[in-house]
Design an enzyme around this catalytic site. Structure first.
Site, PDB file in Angstrom:
ATOM      1  N   GLU A 265      78.647 -82.716  14.991  1.00  0.00           N
ATOM      2  CA  GLU A 265      78.546 -84.001  15.691  1.00  0.00           C
ATOM      3  C   GLU A 265      79.483 -84.030  16.896  1.00  0.00           C
ATOM      4  O   GLU A 265      80.325 -83.160  17.077  1.00  0.00           O
ATOM      5  CB  GLU A 265      78.921 -85.163  14.757  1.00  0.00           C
ATOM      6  CG  GLU A 265      77.743 -85.928  14.173  1.00  0.00           C
ATOM      7  CD  GLU A 265      76.972 -86.732  15.214  1.00  0.00           C
ATOM      8  OE1 GLU A 265      77.293 -86.659  16.418  1.00  0.00           O
ATOM      9  OE2 GLU A 265      76.025 -87.435  14.823  1.00  0.00           O
TER      10      GLU A 265
ATOM     11  N   ASN B 102      74.845 -95.122  15.776  1.00  0.00           N
ATOM     12  CA  ASN B 102      74.579 -93.906  16.529  1.00  0.00           C
ATOM     13  C   ASN B 102      74.074 -94.256  17.925  1.00  0.00           C
ATOM     14  O   ASN B 102      73.981 -95.425  18.304  1.00  0.00           O
ATOM     15  CB  ASN B 102      73.533 -93.048  15.799  1.00  0.00           C
ATOM     16  CG  ASN B 102      74.163 -91.925  15.004  1.00  0.00           C
ATOM     17  OD1 ASN B 102      75.040 -91.219  15.492  1.00  0.00           O
ATOM     18  ND2 ASN B 102      73.725 -91.753  13.763  1.00  0.00           N
TER      19      ASN B 102
ATOM     20  N   ASP C 208      69.576 -90.435  16.290  1.00  0.00           N
ATOM     21  CA  ASP C 208      70.957 -90.029  16.076  1.00  0.00           C
ATOM     22  C   ASP C 208      71.695 -90.130  17.411  1.00  0.00           C
ATOM     23  O   ASP C 208      71.490 -91.072  18.158  1.00  0.00           O
ATOM     24  CB  ASP C 208      71.012 -88.621  15.471  1.00  0.00           C
ATOM     25  CG  ASP C 208      72.244 -88.411  14.598  1.00  0.00           C
ATOM     26  OD1 ASP C 208      73.367 -88.518  15.133  1.00  0.00           O
ATOM     27  OD2 ASP C 208      72.105 -88.137  13.402  1.00  0.00           O
TER      28      ASP C 208
END
Length: 291
Positions: A17, A147, A198
């Site tokens: 991430e 997100n 995301d």
């Protein structure tokens, strides 16, 4: 992998991430949240260096060529790039061991938006915070998996998502402070059958590039919310894009192995960090303003 420029990094992250370019150093930094690592690699390739972290961290932003800011499960940390030394700058949900940080990005003003969520993705435990020059404010609550935090180049609008709801919202922001102005409106709704939104980033042309978790896709949306392009990815659980290169003209995308059957053969590139072929008109995020 046919048609791909190749893997940017072949190391598999449990939950890759928060990729963020440091143009002054010519390097990409990204996190393995669950593995408690910060990774770095030159734009031009070479070895990937892993730095162990004492906490789960989810995003990194540059302060200057010597210091970074990490968003972690218990607060914001300053990191000395040369030594790796961490110093807690300000606690954030430190009294809530059931939560951790998640997606985050720097507004053109230098303000940071940072999301938090339940460590087991418990419904409604998530929030998004604003940090600027030492001050923290709560912007949004009642989210599950915050997100897709991204900002227009002129600082007049922001996007953010709740992956659990499949919704990306858009809201006006003050260019001078990064604070939201007015009410949010639905920008994109991703059907559950197609995955979930995301991480995201907005390029110099105003396109929002969004990694679609569970959908093996990197999608580009026009300013009116129309999906104008989808790039098939070699991993189902892609997590977040970033721009790299001297001119911010190359996209890289992180991914995750979290929750996958290790014996599956149809997702063998899961957790890797990918380099997307073709050039884009990207832009680098500004430094975060901590003082």
């Amino acid at each position: 992998m046919s048609g791909w420029a190749g893997l940017f990094c072949d190391r598999a992250c449990i939950l890759g991430e928060g990729p963020a370019a440091h143009p002054g150093l010519g390097r990409l930094y990204w996190l393995d949240i669950l593995g408690k690592h910060l990774a770095e690699r030159p734009f031009s390739g070479g070895s990937t260096v892993l730095h162990d972290l004492p906490v789960m961290a989810s995003m990194v932003a540059r302060v200057d060529d010597h210091t970074q800011l990490l968003g972690a499960e218990d607060g914001l940390y300053l990191r000395d790039i040369a030594t790796g030394r961490l110093r807690l700058l300000t606690p954030l949900e430190a009294d809530r061991p059931e939560t951790r940080s998640n997606d985050g990005r720097v507004h053109p003003s230098g303000a940071l938006w940072l999301g938090t969520m339940g460590k087991q993705a418990e419904k409604g435990l998530g929030a998004i915070y604003w940090f600027f020059r030492g001050e923290i404010r709560t912007l949004f609550t009642g989210l599950t998996i915050p997100n897709a935090i991204a900002f227009s180049g002129d600082g007049t609008s922001a996007t953010f998502a709740d992956s659990e709801a499949g919704t990306i919202w858009r809201i006006a922001t003050d260019p001078a402070t990064g604070l939201p102005v007015g009410e949010r409106r639905v920008f994109v709704q991703v059907p559950a059958s197609e995955g979930a939104p995301d991480g995201a980033v907005i390029d110099a042309e105003g396109l929002l590039w969004n990694a679609r978790w569970g959908g093996a896709s990197l999608d580009a949306y026009a300013p009116d919310g129309t999906r104008v392009r989808s790039i098939a990815m070699p991993a189902r659980q892609v997590t977040c894009p970033a721009f790299i290169g001297a001119d911010a003209d190359t996209l890289v995308v992180t991914s995750a192995t979290e929750g996958l059957d290790p014996d599956r053969t149809d997702d063998r590139f899961a957790g890797r960090t990918f380099s997307v072929p073709g050039k884009v008109k990207g832009r680098f995020e500004p430094p975060v303003r901590v003082e």
